[in-house]
Design an enzyme around this catalytic site. Structure first.
Site, mmCIF file in Angstrom:
data_model
loop_
_atom_site.group_PDB
_atom_site.id
_atom_site.type_symbol
_atom_site.label_atom_id
_atom_site.label_comp_id
_atom_site.label_asym_id
_atom_site.label_seq_id
_atom_site.Cartn_x
_atom_site.Cartn_y
_atom_site.Cartn_z
ATOM 1 N N LYS A 1 23.883 68.766 -1.165
ATOM 2 C CA LYS A 1 22.898 69.851 -1.045
ATOM 3 C C LYS A 1 21.601 69.246 -0.531
ATOM 4 O O LYS A 1 21.018 68.368 -1.154
ATOM 5 C CB LYS A 1 22.634 70.518 -2.398
ATOM 6 C CG LYS A 1 21.823 71.807 -2.218
ATOM 7 C CD LYS A 1 21.175 72.309 -3.469
ATOM 8 C CE LYS A 1 19.860 71.647 -3.777
ATOM 9 N NZ LYS A 1 18.811 71.852 -2.747
ATOM 10 N N GLY B 1 14.980 62.495 -6.276
ATOM 11 C CA GLY B 1 13.982 63.559 -6.333
ATOM 12 C C GLY B 1 13.030 63.330 -7.493
ATOM 13 O O GLY B 1 12.851 62.196 -7.952
ATOM 14 N N SER B 2 12.469 64.411 -7.993
ATOM 15 C CA SER B 2 11.438 64.290 -9.030
ATOM 16 C C SER B 2 12.045 64.059 -10.411
ATOM 17 O O SER B 2 13.204 64.405 -10.667
ATOM 18 C CB SER B 2 10.596 65.562 -9.050
ATOM 19 O OG SER B 2 11.393 66.646 -9.474
ATOM 20 N N GLU C 1 17.432 58.601 -8.882
ATOM 21 C CA GLU C 1 16.350 57.839 -8.217
ATOM 22 C C GLU C 1 15.137 58.756 -8.227
ATOM 23 O O GLU C 1 15.099 59.761 -7.514
ATOM 24 C CB GLU C 1 16.737 57.505 -6.768
ATOM 25 C CG GLU C 1 17.922 56.576 -6.618
ATOM 26 C CD GLU C 1 17.584 55.127 -6.954
ATOM 27 O OE1 GLU C 1 16.410 54.813 -7.217
ATOM 28 O OE2 GLU C 1 18.521 54.312 -6.968
ATOM 29 N N CYS D 1 8.109 57.796 -2.615
ATOM 30 C CA CYS D 1 8.257 57.563 -4.058
ATOM 31 C C CYS D 1 7.633 56.255 -4.512
ATOM 32 O O CYS D 1 7.100 56.153 -5.610
ATOM 33 C CB CYS D 1 9.737 57.579 -4.419
ATOM 34 S SG CYS D 1 10.716 56.425 -3.421
ATOM 35 N N GLU E 1 2.268 61.446 -10.505
ATOM 36 C CA GLU E 1 2.560 61.216 -9.092
ATOM 37 C C GLU E 1 1.920 62.336 -8.272
ATOM 38 O O GLU E 1 2.186 63.511 -8.522
ATOM 39 C CB GLU E 1 4.082 61.234 -8.910
ATOM 40 C CG GLU E 1 4.536 60.822 -7.547
ATOM 41 C CD GLU E 1 6.069 60.867 -7.413
ATOM 42 O OE1 GLU E 1 6.696 61.785 -7.963
ATOM 43 O OE2 GLU E 1 6.612 59.980 -6.743
HETATM 44 P P1 NAD Z 1 12.588 67.812 -6.319
HETATM 45 O O1 NAD Z 1 13.063 67.245 -7.599
HETATM 46 O O2 NAD Z 1 11.688 68.983 -6.358
HETATM 47 O O3 NAD Z 1 13.826 68.248 -5.411
HETATM 48 C C1 NAD Z 1 14.850 67.335 -5.064
HETATM 49 C C2 NAD Z 1 16.137 68.087 -4.853
HETATM 50 O O4 NAD Z 1 16.550 68.636 -6.099
HETATM 51 C C3 NAD Z 1 16.033 69.248 -3.876
HETATM 52 O O5 NAD Z 1 17.199 69.277 -3.092
HETATM 53 C C4 NAD Z 1 15.971 70.455 -4.794
HETATM 54 O O6 NAD Z 1 16.454 71.638 -4.228
HETATM 55 C C5 NAD Z 1 16.882 70.006 -5.934
HETATM 56 N N1 NAD Z 1 16.673 70.700 -7.203
HETATM 57 C C6 NAD Z 1 15.555 71.315 -7.659
HETATM 58 N N2 NAD Z 1 15.791 71.847 -8.888
HETATM 59 C C7 NAD Z 1 17.070 71.562 -9.209
HETATM 60 C C8 NAD Z 1 17.891 71.831 -10.340
HETATM 61 N N3 NAD Z 1 17.441 72.519 -11.390
HETATM 62 N N4 NAD Z 1 19.156 71.356 -10.335
HETATM 63 C C9 NAD Z 1 19.636 70.656 -9.286
HETATM 64 N N5 NAD Z 1 18.910 70.391 -8.179
HETATM 65 C C10 NAD Z 1 17.644 70.828 -8.137
HETATM 66 O O7 NAD Z 1 11.932 66.608 -5.526
HETATM 67 P P2 NAD Z 1 11.281 66.655 -4.080
HETATM 68 O O8 NAD Z 1 9.965 67.342 -4.180
HETATM 69 O O9 NAD Z 1 12.265 67.133 -3.093
HETATM 70 O O10 NAD Z 1 11.068 65.107 -3.787
HETATM 71 C C11 NAD Z 1 9.949 64.415 -4.192
HETATM 72 C C12 NAD Z 1 10.273 63.579 -5.406
HETATM 73 O O11 NAD Z 1 11.354 62.703 -5.111
HETATM 74 C C13 NAD Z 1 9.135 62.686 -5.809
HETATM 75 O O12 NAD Z 1 9.017 62.658 -7.203
HETATM 76 C C14 NAD Z 1 9.567 61.335 -5.278
HETATM 77 O O13 NAD Z 1 8.951 60.250 -5.929
HETATM 78 C C15 NAD Z 1 11.026 61.375 -5.498
HETATM 79 N N6 NAD Z 1 11.715 60.397 -4.643
HETATM 80 C C16 NAD Z 1 12.308 59.315 -5.226
HETATM 81 C C17 NAD Z 1 12.921 58.346 -4.439
HETATM 82 C C18 NAD Z 1 13.596 57.138 -5.027
HETATM 83 O O14 NAD Z 1 14.379 56.500 -4.329
HETATM 84 N N7 NAD Z 1 13.337 56.776 -6.263
HETATM 85 C C19 NAD Z 1 12.918 58.504 -3.057
HETATM 86 C C20 NAD Z 1 12.309 59.624 -2.508
HETATM 87 C C21 NAD Z 1 11.721 60.571 -3.311
#
Ligand code: NAD
Length: 483
Positions: free
Chosen positions: A176, A229-230, A252, A286, A384
């Site tokens: 996704k 993601g977050s 991650e 990140c 962050e």
């Molecule tokens: P996010 O968590 O808002 O979204 C990430 C993904 O999760 C999206 O595809 C979103 O649709 C999905 N998502 C949202 N709610 C969900 C749920 N309830 N169940 C399942 N999936 C769901 O994050 P973002 O804003 O897309 O990305 C930014 C974040 O990602 C920052 O915190 C950043 O630090 C982190 N990040 C981490 C790394 C790493 O390698 N550690 C790399 C890049 C980004």
């Protein structure tokens, strides 16, 4: 650079493109202009279940193929990705604002598929003859259906980092993409079809956390889920796994990475690297060093040099190749960063550069911003921000700064700049982070080093040669009694 005439916006399930079952779409707007770029189909519950079912059906034959056969599809796909580099760059620029001149994502994505095409034989089980009367062994076997959920800041790299290792060892997949940057994943799906992957092996859907992300995390037929993601979403996914089938979860997550600059460091190089770390991708990284600690004896000199370097960005339309500073990804990200800027101004720290959206520009831009001497417990020191915003604080002693650097719930990346080898090694050991840079900072990573976070920055490690492969394999003990 112009956008391609045809933009793929449909779901890729079981080898075919389709609209969503309920016809629902969402808008992707260009963050530089706020104008509509595409209406993208949003996967429904029915679509998501169909994607998992397709992956489940495809698993027996895919997992029975030889590594060479699986790899042959990877090689075709990698070449097609490289050929489409400029199209990928334009799609990412127009959907989440990454400047085309700084776009390396498609090449990194292709390179992952190339690497894992050769890596399928690296993961092997063990044998043991230590139990009298037995010859025992372990088998490493694929989980079955693996789900991948990715963010919007480097979508193609995360897509490949998850799909390539999962697939080469025999799993089938449902990915996704992020609702903020779905166009490059959908374009990649057209190349998966062109490369001739068997139907159902790779399914790529677009949509939000609610519905499709949540369905995948709760799904009883998804046996492993790799997420970037977050932290907020990571926790929801971990909870969903616990409430459903205890699927293996790799997370991650975010960071609030410190960089520590001692008086004996190469000042010019430290300024160059730390400024790039927080400026790249408009701070939407990140591992960006968003907290910098500088020793008191060189603080003023460092701050002046940093401000000069950080303010010298070329801000503008990400589709223009001379630009290196684009907008934030969308209205939501922009609003969030503005909220943190206001919080920073109230925090007791001093605003010494930027601090707002540029007044002469439409779109979701933020000026490179520096706060100095912000109280350690301020919100902008703890959370962050995901924008081009950095705190530069002063320190006197090694003990003091190590404690401050580690006083965070995050632990993704930390850096130390010093010429003193003993101190460098004390910090390499003492910094609480999954990645530590000595005389370098993020985005420096080692291709054959594991990547991941301590504390709330994540669970598990990704990387070559075998870290990622191990994430997608079960281990079975086979006990053979010898009569
Ligand atoms: P996010 O968590 O808002 O979204 C990430 C993904 O999760 C999206 O595809 C979103 O649709 C999905 N998502 C949202 N709610 C969900 C749920 N309830 N169940 C399942 N999936 C769901 O994050 P973002 O804003 O897309 O990305 C930014 C974040 O990602 C920052 O915190 C950043 O630090 C982190 N990040 C981490 C790394 C790493 O390698 N550690 C790399 C890049 C980004």
């Amino acid at each position: 650079m112009a956008l391609p005439k045809h933009i793929e916006t449909r779901l890729f399930i079981n080898g075919e493109f389709s609209e969503s079952s309920n016809g629902k779409t969402f808008d992707i707007c260009n963050p530089a202009t706020t104008k509509l770029v595409a209406k993208v189909y949003e996967a429904s519950e029915e679509d998501t279940n169909r994607a998992v079912a397709a992956a489940k059906d495809a698993f027996p034959s895919w997992s029975n193929l030889s590594v060479e056969k699986r790899a042959s599809y990877f090689k075709k796909l990698a070449n097609l990705i490289r050929e489409s580099n400029d199209e990928f760059a334009a799609l990412e620029a127009a959907s989440m604002g990454k400047p085309m001149g700084t776009f390396h994502d498609a090449m990194m994505c292709a390179s992952k598929f190339d690497y894992f095409a050769e890596a399928g034989y690296l993961v092997q089980g063990t044998t043991s003859v230590q139990t009298p009367g037995f010859l025992n062994m372990t088998l490493r076997q694929p989980y079955g259906v693996v789900a991948a959920i990715i963010p919007w800041n480097v979508p193609l790299l995360f897509l490949a980092s998850k799909l390539a290792p999962a697939l080469i060892v025999g799993n089938t997949t449902v990915l996704k993409s992020s609702e903020k940057a779905p166009l490059t994943s959908a374009k990649l799906a057209t190349l998966v079809q062109k490369a001739g992957f068997p139907p159902g092996v790779i399914n790529i859907i677009t949509g939000f956390g609610n519905v499709s992300g949540s369905i995948l995390s709760h799904h009883m037929d998804v046996r492993a889920l790799s997420f970037t993601g977050s932290g907020r979403t990571g926790r929801l996914i971990q909870a969903a796994a616990a409430q459903s089938n205890l699927k293996a979860v790799m997370l991650e997550l975010g960071g609030k990475s410190p960089a520590v600059i001692f008086e004996d460091a190469d000042l010019e190089d430290a300024v160059k690297q730390t400024a790039f770390s927080i400026q790249m991708n408009s701070g939407q990284v990140c591992m960006a060093n968003s907290r910098i600690y500088v020793q008191d004896t060189i603080y003023d000199k460092y701050l002046e040099a940093f401000k000069e370097r950080f303010s010298a960005v070329t801000m503008g339309d990400p589709l223009d190749k001379s630009v290196n500073h684009g907008p934030q990804a969308d209205a939501i990200q922009h609003k969030t960063v503005i909220k943190y800027l206001e919080s920073g101004k109230q925090s007791g720290g001093k605003l010494v550069l930027g601090g707002s959206a540029p007044s002469d520009r439409e779109g979701y831009y933020i000026q490179p911003t520096v706060f100095s001497n912000t109280p350690e417990d301020a919100t902008i020191m703890k959370e962050e921000i995901f924008g081009p915003v950095v705190n530069i604080n002063v320190f006197k002693t090694e003990e003091e700064v190590l404690a401050k650097a580690n006083d965070t719930e995050f632990g993704l990346y930390a850096a130390v700049f010093t010429k003193n080898i003993d101190r460098a090694l004390r910090f390499a050991k003492g910094l609480e982070a999954g990645n530590v840079g000595v005389n370098c900072t993020s985005p420096t990573t080692g291709r054959d080093m594991p990547f991941g976070g301590y504390k709330s920055s994540g669970i598990a490690r990704e990387g070559e040669p075998t870290y990622s492969l191990n994430n997608f394999l079960e281990t079975k003990s086979v006990l053979i009694k010898i009569s």
